[in-house]
Scaffold this motif. Sequence first.
Motif, PDB file in Angstrom:
ATOM      1  N   GLU A 106      37.977  95.621  93.422  1.00  0.00           N
ATOM      2  CA  GLU A 106      36.744  94.834  93.310  1.00  0.00           C
ATOM      3  C   GLU A 106      36.110  94.925  91.928  1.00  0.00           C
ATOM      4  O   GLU A 106      35.030  94.372  91.694  1.00  0.00           O
ATOM      5  N   VAL A 154      39.979 101.525  87.906  1.00  0.00           N
ATOM      6  CA  VAL A 154      39.131 100.452  88.405  1.00  0.00           C
ATOM      7  C   VAL A 154      39.715  99.983  89.736  1.00  0.00           C
ATOM      8  O   VAL A 154      40.919  99.721  89.832  1.00  0.00           O
ATOM      9  N   ASP A 155      38.874  99.875  90.762  1.00  0.00           N
ATOM     10  CA  ASP A 155      39.372  99.433  92.066  1.00  0.00           C
ATOM     11  C   ASP A 155      39.568  97.918  92.091  1.00  0.00           C
ATOM     12  O   ASP A 155      39.262  97.211  91.121  1.00  0.00           O
ATOM     13  N   LYS A 163      35.163  97.846  90.410  1.00  0.00           N
ATOM     14  CA  LYS A 163      34.268  99.004  90.295  1.00  0.00           C
ATOM     15  C   LYS A 163      35.042 100.219  89.797  1.00  0.00           C
ATOM     16  O   LYS A 163      36.226 100.405  90.120  1.00  0.00           O
ATOM     17  N   ARG A 188      42.003  91.333  88.856  1.00  0.00           N
ATOM     18  CA  ARG A 188      41.110  91.482  90.012  1.00  0.00           C
ATOM     19  C   ARG A 188      41.931  91.379  91.292  1.00  0.00           C
ATOM     20  O   ARG A 188      42.848  90.596  91.395  1.00  0.00           O
ATOM     21  N   GLY A 209      31.439 104.029  90.540  1.00  0.00           N
ATOM     22  CA  GLY A 209      30.539 103.052  91.127  1.00  0.00           C
ATOM     23  C   GLY A 209      30.055 101.994  90.161  1.00  0.00           C
ATOM     24  O   GLY A 209      29.588 100.933  90.579  1.00  0.00           O
ATOM     25  N   ASP A 210      30.151 102.253  88.851  1.00  0.00           N
ATOM     26  CA  ASP A 210      29.766 101.244  87.855  1.00  0.00           C
ATOM     27  C   ASP A 210      30.711 100.049  87.947  1.00  0.00           C
ATOM     28  O   ASP A 210      31.881 100.199  88.308  1.00  0.00           O
ATOM     29  N   THR A 211      30.204  98.882  87.593  1.00  0.00           N
ATOM     30  CA  THR A 211      31.081  97.725  87.433  1.00  0.00           C
ATOM     31  C   THR A 211      31.788  97.883  86.094  1.00  0.00           C
ATOM     32  O   THR A 211      31.140  98.095  85.064  1.00  0.00           O
TER      33      THR A 211
END
Length: 155
Positions: free
Chosen positions: A129, A126-127, A131, A29, A7-9
Amino acid sequence: MPRLAVGDTAPDLTLPSTAGGTLSLQDLRGRAVVVYFYPAAATPGCTTQACDFRDSLASLTAAGYEVVGVSPDPLDKLATFVADQALTFPMLSDPDHVALEAWGAWGEKKNYGRTYTGVIRSTVVVDAEGKVALAQYNVKATGHVAKLRRDLGID
């Protein structure tokens, strides 16, 4: 160093790449990315891990994941490693430990009773978005990619 959690950026990173120029997380991204941190190119454990990623790259890519490796090695050493092992994903050079520290992959380690500061073998997914979808620290070089694929639901 604080570690990243789901959940972290993900902190941005912009580092010299064996693919040429620099690579930034921002450049990726819109795509999911597996960023793995390892201590030193061309050592037995790091070679095993890199080759496991190489050999699993088709299934990871088919599932929508890019793979990027990061170590404190200089770019010329990484380029030799990439060529020697026929790696087909970018390896990034972080000799100043900027990304390693920001991602929680640099810190105190213990080995054979000795305490020192170094790279904590880690993998962060990392997704699209930006995150953190998965963060694993102190992973083993052998068998880690197979476990990661299971954790991501990739056959």
